[in-house]
Design a protein around this motif. Structure first.
Motif, PDB file in Angstrom:
ATOM      1  N   GLU A 107      36.376  42.706  48.366  1.00 16.00           N
ATOM      2  CA  GLU A 107      35.101  41.998  48.893  1.00 16.00           C
ATOM      3  C   GLU A 107      34.187  42.954  49.624  1.00 16.00           C
ATOM      4  N   TYR A 108      34.966  43.751  50.452  1.00 24.02           N
ATOM      5  CA  TYR A 108      34.265  44.800  51.398  1.00 24.02           C
ATOM      6  C   TYR A 108      33.745  45.744  50.698  1.00 24.02           C
ATOM      7  N   VAL A 115      31.563  39.381  42.443  1.00 28.72           N
ATOM      8  CA  VAL A 115      32.262  39.918  41.448  1.00 28.72           C
ATOM      9  C   VAL A 115      33.859  39.982  41.647  1.00 28.72           C
ATOM     10  N   THR A 116      34.097  40.358  42.703  1.00 31.39           N
ATOM     11  CA  THR A 116      35.612  40.264  43.271  1.00 31.39           C
ATOM     12  C   THR A 116      36.075  38.760  43.083  1.00 31.39           C
ATOM     13  N   LEU A 117      35.654  37.825  43.412  1.00 33.34           N
ATOM     14  CA  LEU A 117      36.059  36.407  43.239  1.00 33.34           C
ATOM     15  C   LEU A 117      36.225  36.048  41.854  1.00 33.34           C
ATOM     16  N   ILE A 124      39.898  35.231  40.158  1.00 32.05           N
ATOM     17  CA  ILE A 124      40.198  33.952  39.425  1.00 32.05           C
ATOM     18  C   ILE A 124      40.261  34.019  38.050  1.00 32.05           C
ATOM     19  N   THR A 125      39.585  34.811  37.286  1.00 32.43           N
ATOM     20  CA  THR A 125      39.789  35.032  35.829  1.00 32.43           C
ATOM     21  C   THR A 125      41.380  35.707  35.657  1.00 32.43           C
ATOM     22  N   SER A 135      46.057  42.285  47.371  1.00 32.32           N
ATOM     23  CA  SER A 135      45.464  43.597  47.931  1.00 32.32           C
ATOM     24  C   SER A 135      43.843  43.900  47.432  1.00 32.32           C
ATOM     25  N   PHE A 136      43.764  43.215  46.179  1.00 31.40           N
ATOM     26  CA  PHE A 136      42.363  43.316  45.653  1.00 31.40           C
ATOM     27  C   PHE A 136      41.302  42.558  46.339  1.00 31.40           C
ATOM     28  N   TRP A 137      42.034  41.263  47.043  1.00 27.61           N
ATOM     29  CA  TRP A 137      40.875  40.315  47.531  1.00 27.61           C
ATOM     30  C   TRP A 137      40.446  41.056  49.050  1.00 27.61           C
TER      31      TRP A 137
END
Length: 215
Positions: free
Chosen positions: A69-70, A3-5, A9-10, A63-65
């Motif tokens: 993911e974690y 979901v993070t990716l 990307i969006t 920062s979001f990435w």
């Protein structure tokens, strides 16, 4: 694909397109009078998918990435496969909640506009801190030796953001950062209480207690 990716990307695609399309920015940006007078409530969410420039986009998405993911994995650990949907719900709802104080303050302010995913990213970061309060966190590119426990970093971040918000000036919506962070914690505590066997609040308090007890 996580979901993070997908969100990352969006957000990058829409933001990059908007850099050269002022009409798209005008249609998506958070503009309180448009919500008040034309009931365009979607702007609470769409403004989180556009950014002021590449630096703004890069900082938020980096920062979001790092944290997202974690946190997504931790949500699935806490709630099972449905945890991924709770994570998505937290992110999207944080975009709305973090801007509510801003909206009520600027309902008819025709000069006010806001954009960026900072509020939702703050929710993700503080969910990470709440689940890993003793994990060292520091500013980007600083050596590991200068990192401090997450719960202390979070406290200092909120104090500084509150000061800057009261001071005013600049183009950064510090209020969104604060309320996004608080919402991230609140969302995690509530969903943890309702849908997880683990008491996330008690785990946080015990971790902090053990930190101070080590001195």
């Amino acid at each position: 694909m996580s979901v993070t990716l997908i969100i990352l990307i969006t957000t990058c695609i829409i933001s990059i397109i908007a850099f050269k399309n002022q009409q798209l920015i005008d249609d998506l940006i958070f503009y309180p009078p448009a919500v008040t007078e034309r009931k365009q409530y979607y702007r609470f969410i769409t403004c989180g998918f556009i950014h002021a420039n590449f630096a703004h986009l890069a900082f938020n998405m980096y920062s979001f990435w790092i944290f997202g993911e974690y946190v997504e994995i931790l949500f699935m650990t806490l709630f099972g496969p449905v945890g991924r949907w709770y994570y998505l719900l937290m992110y999207i709802s944080a975009l709305v909640v973090c801007l509510l104080p801003t909206y009520f303050k600027n309902k008819t302010n025709y000069h006010y506009r806001s954009l960026g995913a900072s509020g939702a990213v703050s929710a993700v970061i503080f969910a990470f801190i709440f689940l890993n309060p003793l994990q060292g966190i520091g500013l980007i590119f600083l050596p590991r030796e200068l990192m401090i426990p997450g719960f202390i970093f979070g406290f200092l971040y909120l104090v500084l953001s509150s000061y800057l918000d009261k001071k005013g000036g600049g183009n950064i919506n510090h209020s969104a950062h604060i309320w996004g962070a608080v919402y991230g914690i609140g969302f995690l505590v509530l969903t943890g209480y309702l849908f997880s066997e683990k008491n996330v609040l008690l785990s946080f308090l015990n971790a902090v207690k053990s930190y101070f007890g080590s001195f």
